[in-house]
Design a protein around this motif. Sequence first.
Motif, short mmCIF file in Angstrom:
data_model
loop_
_atom_site.label_atom_id
_atom_site.label_comp_id
_atom_site.label_asym_id
_atom_site.label_seq_id
_atom_site.Cartn_x
_atom_site.Cartn_y
_atom_site.Cartn_z
N GLY A 253 0.77 -1.24 0.00
CA GLY A 253 0.00 0.00 0.00
C GLY A 253 0.80 1.28 0.00
N PHE A 254 2.13 1.20 -0.14
CA PHE A 254 2.93 2.42 -0.15
C PHE A 254 2.56 3.30 -1.36
CE2 PHE A 254 5.44 -0.36 -2.88
CZ PHE A 254 5.89 0.49 -3.89
N THR A 255 2.90 4.57 -1.27
CA THR A 255 2.71 5.49 -2.39
C THR A 255 3.99 5.52 -3.22
OG1 THR A 255 1.20 6.85 -1.08
CG2 THR A 255 2.17 7.86 -3.05
N GLY A 256 3.88 5.20 -4.50
CA GLY A 256 5.05 5.15 -5.37
C GLY A 256 5.01 6.24 -6.41
N ILE A 257 6.05 7.06 -6.45
CA ILE A 257 6.16 8.14 -7.44
C ILE A 257 7.27 7.76 -8.41
CG2 ILE A 257 6.31 10.62 -7.78
CD1 ILE A 257 4.23 9.80 -5.68
N ALA A 258 6.93 7.65 -9.69
CA ALA A 258 7.90 7.24 -10.71
C ALA A 258 8.56 8.47 -11.33
CB ALA A 258 7.20 6.42 -11.79
N TYR A 259 9.88 8.55 -11.18
CA TYR A 259 10.62 9.65 -11.80
C TYR A 259 10.22 9.84 -13.26
CZ TYR A 259 14.31 9.60 -8.10
OH TYR A 259 15.03 9.67 -6.93
N GLU A 260 10.11 8.70 -13.97
CA GLU A 260 9.97 8.77 -15.43
C GLU A 260 8.64 9.37 -15.90
OE1 GLU A 260 8.62 4.53 -14.37
OE2 GLU A 260 10.12 5.99 -13.69
N TRP A 261 7.64 9.40 -15.02
CA TRP A 261 6.34 9.92 -15.43
C TRP A 261 6.01 11.28 -14.84
CZ3 TRP A 261 4.52 8.26 -19.67
CH2 TRP A 261 4.66 6.92 -20.04
N VAL A 262 6.91 11.84 -14.05
CA VAL A 262 6.70 13.21 -13.55
C VAL A 262 6.84 14.15 -14.74
CG1 VAL A 262 7.62 15.05 -12.10
CG2 VAL A 262 7.49 12.71 -11.21
N GLY A 263 5.74 14.82 -15.09
CA GLY A 263 5.77 15.70 -16.26
C GLY A 263 4.43 15.74 -16.95
N PHE B 68 9.20 15.55 -19.65
CA PHE B 68 9.44 14.72 -18.48
C PHE B 68 10.81 15.06 -17.90
CE2 PHE B 68 6.52 12.34 -21.22
CZ PHE B 68 5.46 12.18 -20.34
N PRO B 69 10.88 16.07 -17.03
CA PRO B 69 12.16 16.63 -16.60
C PRO B 69 13.05 15.69 -15.82
CG PRO B 69 10.33 17.54 -15.31
CD PRO B 69 9.73 16.80 -16.45
N LEU B 70 12.48 14.64 -15.19
CA LEU B 70 13.32 13.71 -14.43
C LEU B 70 13.82 12.57 -15.31
CD1 LEU B 70 11.28 13.46 -11.10
CD2 LEU B 70 12.63 15.35 -12.03
N LEU B 71 13.25 12.43 -16.48
CA LEU B 71 13.66 11.39 -17.43
C LEU B 71 14.65 11.92 -18.45
CD1 LEU B 71 13.16 8.44 -18.37
CD2 LEU B 71 11.34 9.33 -19.83
N HIS B 72 14.46 13.16 -18.89
CA HIS B 72 15.26 13.70 -19.98
C HIS B 72 16.77 13.66 -19.74
CE1 HIS B 72 11.96 14.62 -22.44
NE2 HIS B 72 11.57 15.75 -21.88
N PRO B 73 17.28 14.07 -18.56
CA PRO B 73 18.75 14.08 -18.42
C PRO B 73 19.37 12.70 -18.53
CG PRO B 73 17.67 14.55 -16.31
CD PRO B 73 16.61 14.62 -17.36
N MET B 74 18.66 11.67 -18.04
CA MET B 74 19.19 10.31 -18.16
C MET B 74 19.04 9.78 -19.59
SD MET B 74 20.46 9.72 -15.16
CE MET B 74 20.85 11.48 -15.28
N SER B 75 17.96 10.16 -20.26
CA SER B 75 17.78 9.75 -21.65
C SER B 75 18.85 10.38 -22.53
CB SER B 75 16.39 10.17 -22.15
OG SER B 75 15.38 9.47 -21.46
N ARG B 76 19.16 11.63 -22.27
CA ARG B 76 20.22 12.29 -23.05
C ARG B 76 21.56 11.59 -22.84
NH1 ARG B 76 19.13 18.86 -22.75
NH2 ARG B 76 17.14 18.82 -23.88
N LEU B 77 21.88 11.30 -21.60
CA LEU B 77 23.13 10.57 -21.32
C LEU B 77 23.13 9.19 -21.98
CD1 LEU B 77 24.14 11.05 -17.57
CD2 LEU B 77 25.45 11.68 -19.59
#
Length: 390
Positions: free
Chosen positions: A112-122, A127-136
């Motif tokens: 029942g924990f609350t899960g926040i996915a970096y990749e879908w914030v946006g 998607f600002p938390l996904l873009h820097p890793m995708s670029r790398l």
Amino acid sequence: MNIAVLKEIKVDENRVSLQPFQVSELVKFGHKVYVETNAGLNAGFSDLEYESNGALIVDKYTALNNSELILKVKAPLEVEYTDYESNQTLFTYLHFDENIPAEQINKLISSGFTGIAYEWVGKDNDFPLLHPMSRLTGYLFAQKSSELLSKYKGKLGGKYESEHVGANVLIIGLGTIGMSAFKYFYDNKFNITLVDKNIDTINHRLNSRFNTNSINYIGDVNLIKFDTSSPENTKKTIDNNMNSYDIILNCAVRRKDLLKSKMEYLINKEMISKMQNGSVVCDTTACDKDLIETCISSSELEKIDIIEGIVHYNCDHIPSYVANTSTKLLTEQTFKYVLLIANNGIKHTIKTDEYFRNGVSCKDGFITHKYSAEKKNLLNNYKDILELIK
């Protein structure tokens, strides 16, 4: 708020979810930060640095048992599924829509924990938390494939002198990852073939991405238009040239307009067998047997597979290669939301920040990210997050 920074246990995962100076920012606001012993060591941050910035250096379970907000980088492994309680929030990459089976998702979220996915914030492809890793990811796959080409085919990839002959590279998809890969190969004067749905906009997209002024990036580039209405034509064009490609990088993911029933693979095993021995194939998206039949992702940074004489490299977290750089780039983006949660609480942040709300993937044992639920046939266990936090 009490916050835990956990050490990653995934093979070859060297990143960490918070930098030492960010700990001091949280402490200034009255929050308590528990950092698991050696959590940042492989990214270049010592326990002493964290401690001098106000963190408490503790074992994993002390961090977990005392914290409301848990920070990680990678999705939990199965041995971590029971680590999180219903009153806790986990903020990390989750990737429910990718390779994790549906039954494993249900097992993970059952507490029942609350899960926040970096990749879908946006929102709306931002998607600002996904873009820097995708670029790398794009740069690193281009770099790694070039190294492997030299090692296994004995061929220098770039054309650095007039007498050099540049290697031939096929890039499939010119999204965030694909543009980074393109830039690496373009700057090193490889012979590039691009497969993309929207070839008329390629120059505009590249100039916009790299802040350049009307450079004709595609002057010497061979372009193949990917037409989802007749994908077999694109496949045939690629097939006719398989023997010429030294490197193939898939940087595209399958969308709703290209179901498996419409085209099982863009590149199948038979096509791979037509390449010259020692050539290199990579799927940068970590999607197993998706557009390329022979590509299966790996958690190991150095793992390769030789299939039909062709070198396959498919690490699913290649930014870990440069853990210091990637940690800095990632946490520069995530820290804004860490502060919001810590200062305002999880419910308030979900209600008031649409970008953040779009990243909520599970709560109270339900999946709250509709795309992931649809992709994994779990709509029977889906609920809108706003209904759960009334």
